[in-house]
Every structure is written in C-alpha cells, then in structure tokens.
Design an enzyme around this catalytic site. Structure first.
Site, PDB file in Angstrom:
ATOM      1  N   LYS A  26     163.250  65.294  19.511  1.00  0.00           N
ATOM      2  CA  LYS A  26     164.230  64.203  19.439  1.00  0.00           C
ATOM      3  C   LYS A  26     164.083  63.269  20.640  1.00  0.00           C
ATOM      4  CE  LYS A  26     168.363  65.454  18.245  1.00  0.00           C
ATOM      5  NZ  LYS A  26     168.529  65.046  16.842  1.00  0.00           N
ATOM      6  N   ARG A  96     173.325  66.191  22.121  1.00  0.00           N
ATOM      7  CA  ARG A  96     172.598  66.850  21.030  1.00  0.00           C
ATOM      8  C   ARG A  96     171.432  67.666  21.578  1.00  0.00           C
ATOM      9  NH1 ARG A  96     173.446  63.915  15.983  1.00  0.00           N
ATOM     10  NH2 ARG A  96     174.540  61.958  16.328  1.00  0.00           N
ATOM     11  N   GLY A 105     170.050  71.660  12.199  1.00  0.00           N
ATOM     12  CA  GLY A 105     171.343  72.317  12.080  1.00  0.00           C
ATOM     13  C   GLY A 105     171.473  73.646  12.795  1.00  0.00           C
ATOM     14  N   MET A 107     171.178  74.334  16.109  1.00  0.00           N
ATOM     15  CA  MET A 107     171.811  74.302  17.424  1.00  0.00           C
ATOM     16  C   MET A 107     172.988  73.327  17.409  1.00  0.00           C
ATOM     17  SD  MET A 107     168.524  74.641  19.937  1.00  0.00           S
ATOM     18  CE  MET A 107     167.540  73.463  19.037  1.00  0.00           C
ATOM     19  N   ARG A 352     161.803  61.611  13.140  1.00  0.00           N
ATOM     20  CA  ARG A 352     160.974  62.801  13.305  1.00  0.00           C
ATOM     21  C   ARG A 352     160.110  62.945  12.066  1.00  0.00           C
ATOM     22  NH1 ARG A 352     165.961  67.165  12.975  1.00  0.00           N
ATOM     23  NH2 ARG A 352     166.638  66.704  10.854  1.00  0.00           N
ATOM     24  N   HIS A 468     172.798  70.257   4.246  1.00  0.00           N
ATOM     25  CA  HIS A 468     172.151  71.375   4.923  1.00  0.00           C
ATOM     26  C   HIS A 468     171.389  72.247   3.928  1.00  0.00           C
ATOM     27  CE1 HIS A 468     172.051  75.570   6.453  1.00  0.00           C
ATOM     28  NE2 HIS A 468     171.712  74.977   7.585  1.00  0.00           N
ATOM     29  N   SER A 777     134.090  96.519   4.978  1.00  0.00           N
ATOM     30  CA  SER A 777     135.298  95.828   4.539  1.00  0.00           C
ATOM     31  C   SER A 777     136.456  96.441   5.312  1.00  0.00           C
ATOM     32  CB  SER A 777     135.510  95.997   3.033  1.00  0.00           C
ATOM     33  OG  SER A 777     136.700  95.350   2.631  1.00  0.00           O
ATOM     34  N   CYS A 844     140.019  93.205   3.389  1.00  0.00           N
ATOM     35  CA  CYS A 844     140.562  93.291   2.031  1.00  0.00           C
ATOM     36  C   CYS A 844     142.026  93.719   2.012  1.00  0.00           C
ATOM     37  CB  CYS A 844     139.743  94.245   1.174  1.00  0.00           C
ATOM     38  SG  CYS A 844     139.646  95.919   1.842  1.00  0.00           S
ATOM     39  N   TYR A 864     134.023  86.885   4.832  1.00  0.00           N
ATOM     40  CA  TYR A 864     134.999  86.559   3.794  1.00  0.00           C
ATOM     41  C   TYR A 864     136.325  87.251   4.078  1.00  0.00           C
ATOM     42  CZ  TYR A 864     134.216  91.219   1.810  1.00  0.00           C
ATOM     43  OH  TYR A 864     134.143  92.575   1.631  1.00  0.00           O
TER      44      TYR A 864
END
Length: 888
Positions: A26, A96, A105, A107, A352, A468, A777, A844, A864
C-alpha cells in the site's frame, strides 16, 4: 539516524513502487501514484522495519520514530492547510496496515482519527453539515473501540439497532445529527463501563493507539491463518500508513467505491466495480446498502434501477477511467483500486495488483501479450500453478435439473456442493471429519478465513461483488454466491429460509458461483474443457520447461485424463490397485493364503491374463510414451478377507476350511506394515509374484506395440530397495522372464529396470544401487515417512501443532522438506550419476504436483516429475516457471 517514516503527497513522495519490502504494498503504491501526479491524499508510511523492531523489543518503538512522525504530520498540515487536533479546522487521518503481500481484510484499520468532543463541532462547521460530522464521530468511536480498545463490535451495533427500533428508524441514513449525538453518548458510556476510563480525547493518544493496534494486528489469528494459507513469512511484517481523510459521505456530490481495471472473474477488459453515493469505504464492502454499478453498460447488464457513476458524476468518472488506464499501463497488470469523490473532487486511496480467478488470470495474461503489455515469458510467471486447480473445478452439468432455492450475485465462478454449515468452526470440524460443506453466512468477516478455506463454497445473504466473501473466495478459487438477499438465516435454529422453503444445517445444497444460483440438493457436475487461453499459455510453458511431466495412473480412465492434460507418460503405475478389483480379489487371496509355491503359482496363473490386459490398455493409451510400472508393494495382509462373507467366498474357491483361513490371515498380520514384509521383501520371499507381473508386462508390451505401431519400452520399478543385493536378486529373475518371453515370441524386448528410492539407506548407497538400476524414481511420500520417522496416516493428528508453532514451515507431505528429505534426494542423484551418468531420475510422490517441490526438482536436475492426473497442468506450468527462474 535510521529513516523510519516516508512521506507522500502533493505530487511527490520519498518512496517508490520498488520499495515494497520496506513500505509494504500500500505504502509503495501510494508513493508511486504521488510521483505520477495522481491525486492522492497526503500522508506517510511507517516502515515494515518498525514492525520487526516492535516485536523484537517487547512492542516498543525505535527512539527516533516519534519525532519523525511529528515531522510527517507537519508536512501533511502544510499540504492540506489543516492541523492535527486543531479546534477550528482539524486534520483527520486514517491509519491502515500495508504488508508487502496483499492481505485483504486481515489486519486492522481506523478511520476518522482525530475526532473528539471539540473537533467534531469544528468539522460540522467546516463541512456545513452537522449530521455528517456526528455520523463520522460515532463511526470513529465504534471502530477505534473495536480495533484499539478490543471491545466487541456487536455491542455497539446492538446500541444502534436498539436506538433505531425505539425511535422507529429503519436505516442508518434516517438518523439526524441529534440522533447521532444521543448514540455517541451511549457509545462513550459503554467504553467507560468496559475500560474504567473515558473514551480518549487526545488525538495524539488516538494516533499512537491506532499505530500500535495495526502493528499488533500483524499477529492476530486471521492474519496468521491467511499467511499460512498463502505462504507469507511472518518475518516480513507490515507497514502502517497514516493518510489525510477524504470523505465520500459529504452529501450527494460525494461517493466512494472499489474497482478493478479488468473483470477479476472473467478477465474481460472492462472496468468492474461498485460505488455508493454519500458513503464511506466500509459501507461498500459491508453490504448493508446495495452498491451501484460504475459503468452504464454494467448497470444495464445487471438490470439495476440505481444510476451508475458514469451518469451521476460524469466528470469524476471520466477522470477515474483515465487514471485506471494509466495505472494499468504503468504497472502492466490489472489494478485493484479504491477511490473517494469528495464534493466532486476525485481522490485515489489505493492501487495494487488485483486478485483474480485463474480463468481471469489466463485471459488477462494472454490478452496482455497480444496487447504488447507483457511478453509470453512474463505471462507464464503471471499464473499461480496451484491456482490451475480452479479450472478443474466442476461446473454444473448443463443437462442437470436445477431446483432453485434462491438467487444472488455470481461472486466467484465454479460450482460447489456440500452440507449447510453456519459457522467457520462447524466448517472446519466437518471437513476434518471428511464431509464436504458450504459455509452459509449473512456476511463473512476476516475472522471467517479458516472456515472459508475449509468449505467447498461460500454463500452470503449480504454483500456485493467486492465484498469480503467475494474477494477472498476468488483469491482462494472457491465458488461463491453473495448478496442472496431473499434468504433469511436463523443462526440459533440452524435454518435458512427463502420463498417459503426452509433448509436446515446438514442439508445438501449446490451453489453456482458463475450464475449466482443456490440450488437444493446435490446437482450433477461436469468438468470443463481446457482449451483457448489455457492451451495457449500451456504451449508457451511447454516451450520453456526442461523437465518432463508424467502422471501417476493405473486405470485406463486415469491414463486418458492424464493424456488429455498433457502428461508425457506414466511415472507410477501402482499394480496393487489392480489387485483390489472385484473380479480378481478372490484369486489374489487364493495366492496369498496358499501353503505351497505350486498353489501360489496356480493362483497367479489366473491373475496373469488380467494383469496383461491392464498393461496393454495403459501402453496403448500412452502410445509409445514411457510407462513406469511398480511391482507389488504393500504387505499381503492388506488383501486378505476381513468379513465372514469374504472368508466364506475364499474358502469355497480354495476348498479350505474357513477356520484355517482365519489362522493364516492372523499369521500374516503385521504390527508395523509400513516397515514390514512389503515391496522387494515380498520378491525375496515369493519371487513367483514378481515373475508373474513382469511376464504380464512383457507380453503386454509386445501386444501393444503390434496394435499401436509404437515401440513400447516398459520401465519396471522395484519398490523399497535398500540393499543392492535385493535389486540384483529381482533383476536376475526379471531378465530370466524376459528371455523366456523373447524365446517364445521371437520378439526382442527392450526394457529398463530401476528402483524407487524411498529409504534413507537407498539414498546413501545410491552409487552402489545404480550399478544395477537404470533409473531412480524418488517415492517422496515414503521417503518423507522414513526420513522423519513419521506415519503419514497418523501425523495429521499432531502436525498442525508443528505448523502453527512454527516448528515446521510447511507440511512435509505437501511440500518437500529440502533440508532433510531434499538432501537425501540430492545425495542419491549425485551418487547415482557418479556411477551411471545417464541414469534417469524422477519423483512420483504427490509432491510432483506441488509447485514449490517442482521448483526444488529443477534445482536438482531431475528428468521428470509425476503426479496425479488432475495435477499435471499444475506441474507443467510449475516446471516452466522453475526453468525460467533457474536460468536467471
């Protein structure tokens, strides 16, 4: 001297957007807007470093902070022409929070700070509106008492509601200045009773009380929960922003609102948001008054009879549109903004990067590439891989019958079905018990964060598209219907009623967050097709990623889903899952309960054609792609009959007395089966089991190659190897069966034999095991269990305490523990490659679908990852992001 305070306003600022870590999101963006010459009420930001010092020094502030705050207040006075605490023309401020990551919302905020019994009279004279001044004062008392003095918000609401009822008022807007004065007397009396002293009148005491409360809210329960859910470190801290108040409740030429520069639900390039005339910011999101549409097009689409901002305040609207376009081009991303119009003058209070659904994120990213705002590489980084799960959320089957209970706003897309619960505590308890629920509330608040997370979807009777519930649900990817005003909720009775129909706690409902519908009962669902923007972005991702992505699958249905999601093979086929099939479990039990090898081989002969058919199906679906088949892993007792009927069935099939079968089953029972007679240990004891399986694999490979025309090279994985000699023992028998099949069919077989690394000893001796194994694996689920000495099934009872207490940063069964389990993987990879440089390496476990774990796999250089079919898209995108990050 350390600089703790940074000022902004009047077209200049000491900070900038890139200082987010120090100023919070902010504060950094307020500074940036000021530097851009955008109209921002002046103010200052107390840095996140003060928050760190605050908690490190028993909630004490740095010595120089007070004087720096005084200097910043003096600058605000010069810019505004008003003085803080002045009895003639007071400067009022908001206080704020502002962390570097958006936590909407979570804090605390205090507005109208600086009002007291004297300055409220001055405000009334300056504004020329006594009612406005006293309404602002009562709001301040209520908010300050809740946030700073820790008094219950609802106690003040009860005073107000009782006053309205006693005097015949319906809405807050019905009250006069004298009414507000009377309410204020009651409010202050409540404070004095509760605190033992009057409501504070000194503006500086009010200011420091509010600053302390905002820093204190960094560690409140809802903020802690939000950070845990969104992986935000507590060490970051929050900044505090003190800013001159501007008022959207100064009559019909004033307004306040929230907007997004693009639609956060769909991604459409169109201004999206809501506003209210003669209101403060909290009125818009609270849902007490129905918000109005910003644009005329949105008003027409919503069939609203309330005028749009475009119509009511055309000059302010035109300026606002131009600012939104400018901010989006400057930040090169969709903006979430808050604004106030004070007597015709537009002020921007915040900007923001806006939260959005994954569907919207995909569209925005692809559109912005086409618009030249960002590159395709940047677009890949714009999408949260875990958020792709939203696209896989079911939608209501278009053919399904819909029995509508009520209608609200389509606040967050997708559909959800579950039992009705009315509190967040109920939602959490039900989910832990394995039940799916929909959280139903009049309105949600930040304290509901845990219940929203636990629920399948959220339904509220109040609130708009920027409430909210809507904003948080979209961020979580949860379907949400808000503002379903026809529903009446009775929390005490546990019921909700609409159109004469009453549903109670535990009844099932379905919500359609895309249409705003609330439906009675469980409605059939269908999964969406993944094409268009999704396909384009995934194509970009596939172009840059290095690691392959396979799927864990053992059924044709799973294999087909995996292929449709872009899987490049099967990384784990768990053959034991095939054994549980109803048509073969009796033969499996015959094999296990046999007394001799001959009897076992006879039962295995029955299973051979079934296993062969299983593997043919998988090979054909994968069409030449690699398929890793894990030989039988779990202990045999898991397959044994448990009920009297099951025992009787096996008894009849084998011609063996039921009593004898019971004795045999009891003998096979294990106290700690996870570490018992399973995996390769079965092959040492009963090699004929693995011989049957590999015969089925080889015969299936030959058949599938004929059917598809593709060369099929099965990868045979031996589980739970910890000693090289174990693997040698099994490999000898695999090779012998391969020769038998080749001699019989005249077909030369290509295949690879490897092992699953799931024991610490296997990782440590990987150089030896790699002399025999052609691939590793990593079974990260079991490797986590054996490294930690934790049972995955039992750890859920206590792991939460470790996470809440900060002993563990992540659940190790969700994200790979880099320090311990990760070190085992790195060690095994290094030693395996030393012996066999071209050894194929993959994972895996379900970690293969966790973005943080995929990133780790990229750093280790695995070939992978493999995960469940529905997480394949997540792994593909995460692998691309990991590759891009690794190149930097």
């Amino acid at each position: 001297m350390t600089k703790w305070v940074y000022t902004f306003g009047d077209g200049a600022a000491e900070g900038a957007a890139e200082m987010k870590a120090l100023l919070g999101g902010k504060g950094a963006n307020l500074a940036e807007m000021s530097n851009l010459g955008i109209p921002v009420p002046p103010g200052f930001t107390i840095t996140t470093e003060v928050c760190t010092a605050f908690y490190a020094n028993e909630r004490a502030y740095p010595a120089e902070l007070a004087s720096q705050v005084d200097d910043a207040l003096a600058l605000m006075s010069r810019i505004t022409g008003k003085n803080f605490g002045d009895e003639a023309d007071p400067l009022l401020v908001s206080v704020r929070s502002g962390a570097r990551a958006s936590m909407p919302g979570m804090m605390d905020t205090v507005l109208n700070l600086g009002l007291n019994d004297v300055t409220v009279e001055a405000l009334a004279k300056v504004a020329g509106d006594e009612r406005f001044a006293y309404d602002s004062y009562r709001r301040f008392i209520q908010m300050y008492s809740n946030v700073v003095l820790d008094l219950e918000h609802h106690d003040f609401e009860e005073i107000l509601e009782d006053y309205k009822e006693h005097n015949g008022y319906v809405l807050d807007t019905d009250l006069t200045a004298d009414d507000w004065k009377a309410v204020i007397v009651s409010y202050k009396a409540l404070v004095e009773r509760a605190m033992g002293k009057p409501f504070p009148q000194d503006p500086r005491q009010q200011l420091w009380g509010s600053i302390g409360a905002v820093f204190g809210s960094w560690m409140n329960a809802r903020a802690v929960t939000y950070r845990r859910l969104h992986d935000i470190p507590a060490s970051w801290g929050t900044a505090v922003n003190v800013q001159a108040m501007v008022f959207g409740n100064m009559g019909e030429t004033s307004a306040t609102g929230v907007a997004f520069s693009r639609n956060p639900s769909t991604g459409e390039k169109a201004l999206y948001g809501e506003f209210l005339v003669n209101a403060q910011g909290e009125d818009v999101v609270a849902g007490i008054r129905t918000p109005q549409n910003l644009t005329e097009a949105a008003r027409i689409q919503a069939e609203s009879d309330k005028p749009s901002l475009e119509t009511v305040m055309p000059a302010a609207y035109a300026e606002f549109v131009a600012i939104c376009e400018r901010l989006e081009k400057h930040y090169r991303d969709m903006q979430d903004v808050e604004f106030t119009v004070e007597r015709g003058k537009l002020w921007m209070l915040q900007c923001r990067i806006g939260k959005r659904t994954t569907k919207a994120a995909l569209k925005m990213a692809v559109d912005m590439v086409a618009e030249g705002l960002i590159t395709s590489t940047e677009a890949i980084g714009r999408i949260d891989p875990a958020g792709l799960d939203q696209l896989l959320h079911p939608t209501i089957d278009p053919k399904a019958e819909r029995k509508q209970f009520a209608h609200g706003l389509p606040a967050s897309p997708g559909a959800a079905c579950g039992e009705i619960v009315f509190t967040s505590e109920e939602a959490e308890a039900a989910t832990q018990a394995g039940r799916k629920v929909v959280l139903v509330r009049v309105e949600t608040s930040p304290e509901d964060i845990h219940g929203m997370h636990a629920s399948e979807g959220i339904l509220t009777t109040r609130g708009g598209m920027t409430s909210h519930a809507a904003v948080v649900a979209r961020g979580m990817g949860k379907p949400c219907v808000s503002g379903a005003g026809a529903i009446r909720i009775d929390y005490a009775a546990g019921t909700m009623t609409a159109e004469g129909v009453t549903l109670k706690r535990g009844d099932k409902i379905t919500i359609d967050g895309s249409a705003g519908q609330v439906l009675i009962g469980a409605v059939p669902m269908s999964r969406p097709e993944l094409s268009g923007d999704f396909a384009k972005l995934m194509g970009w991702a596939d172009d840059v990623r290095r690691m392959k992505v396979r799927a864990n699958a053992e059924t044709p249905a799973d294999a087909k889903v995996a292929r449709s999601f872009g899987a490049e093979g099967i990384g784990l086929c768990r053959t034991e899952h095939m054994f549980f099939d109803e048509g073969r479990i009796v033969a499996v039990r015959e094999m296990i309960l046999a007394d001799t090898e001959a009897e076992r081989r006879e039962a295995l002969a029955k299973l051979l054609p079934m296993q062969r058919k299983d593997f043919v199906d998988l090979f054909e679906i994968m069409h030449g792609l690699p398929v890793t088949i894990r030989l039988l892993d779990p202990p045999l007792h898991e397959f044994l009959p448990k009920t009297e009927a099951e025992i009787a069935e096996v008894s009849a099939a084998m011609g063996v007395p039921a009593a004898k079968l019971k004795d045999r089953a009891e003998a096979l029972h294990e106290f700690n089966p996870m570490l018992g007679h399973r995996g390769v240990r079965l092959a040492i004891s009963f090699p004929e089991i693995y011989e049957m399986q590999v015969r089925a694999i080889f015969e299936a490979a030959i058949q599938a190659a004929k059917e598809t025309g593709e060369h099929v090279v099965p990868e045979i994985m031996v589980p739970l190897v910890g000693i090289k000699a174990e693997l040698d023992f099994v490999k000898t028998r695999i090779d012998a069966v391969a020769k038998e099949v080749a001699d019989k069919t005249g077909v030369t077989l290509d295949y690879h034999v490897g092992t699953m690394i799931e024991l610490p000893r296997a990782a440590i001796t990987a150089d030896k095991i790699a002399e025999t194994a052609e691939f590793f694996s990593f079974g990260t689920n079991d490797l986590t269990q054996t490294t930690f000495g934790l049972s995955r099934d039992d750890a859920s009872k206590f792991l939460n305490y470790y996470l809440k207490g900060g002993i563990l940063e992540h659940d190790p069964f969700v994200t790979i523990d880099k320090e311990g389990v990760g070190s085992m993987i790195e060690l095994a990879a290094e030693r395996g490659r030393k012996t066999r440089p071209n050894i194929k390496l993959g994972i895996c476990g379900e970690h293969g679908g966790d973005p943080a774990s995929v990133k780790f796999c990229e750093t280790v250089g695995l070939d992978y990852v493999s995960c469940s079919p529905f997480r394949v898209p997540i792994a593909r995108l995460a692998a691309a992001q990991a590759a891009l990050e690794h190149k930097k």
